[in-house]
Design a protein around this motif. Sequence first.
Motif: not given
Length: 227
Positions: A99-107
């Motif tokens: 289990g992991i939590r993450h976020s991904e956003v365009a710089d």
Amino acid sequence: MTADVRASATRATSTDEGRVTLHSFSFGPHYDPGNLGFGPLVCHNDDLVDAGAGYAEHPHTGLEIVTWVLEGALLHHDSTGSSHVVEAGRAQVLSAGSGIRHSEVADPASGRCRFVQAWLAPTTPGGPPTYTRGEAPPVGSGLVEVAGGDGLPIGTAGARLLLARLGPGDAVTLPDDAAQHVFAASGAVSLGDLDLHAGDAVRLTDEPGHVVTATRDTELLVWSFAG
């Protein structure tokens, strides 16, 4: 050869604020019982994200998540403490493990971001989550292992992501593995009597060793599966 061609126009589309995602496989509300995966590959998403937009923090469990950035840069944060900018021409591998939590956003500083993300079933589920990222492969070096093999480690045995950047007339030979998922991220290629254009894919399941020839400047992504 046994070739299942999937044209770009047949991909399901999801839209959200600042984001368009094209799905190569059944995904979320776009349920397709006849297209649930290809070998261990269960997701192959093509994302185009406006600067500052993307995916807020969310959880994953029991997946190998491989991302290749084609344009712009992606800001990655996760619950292991990893926080990185992944620029165009670089890959990251997130093994979700238990289990992991993450976020991904365009710089925001790099503008619009396009990335292709694949999810694979791990050979052995569970274990602690891990994160790695890799340098850009050299241009003009044929098919380069980005993940699996000599590339970034992934927890799916026999799976490799290979990349080629090709000019018109350049050719590469696909691996001698049991199956390949060949995706023209940009440009156009020929494969025998097949023509693939940007966003098209073909799934090959026999007679390995086919030659792919670019007819335009092309970025080619190949998932290859042994056994």
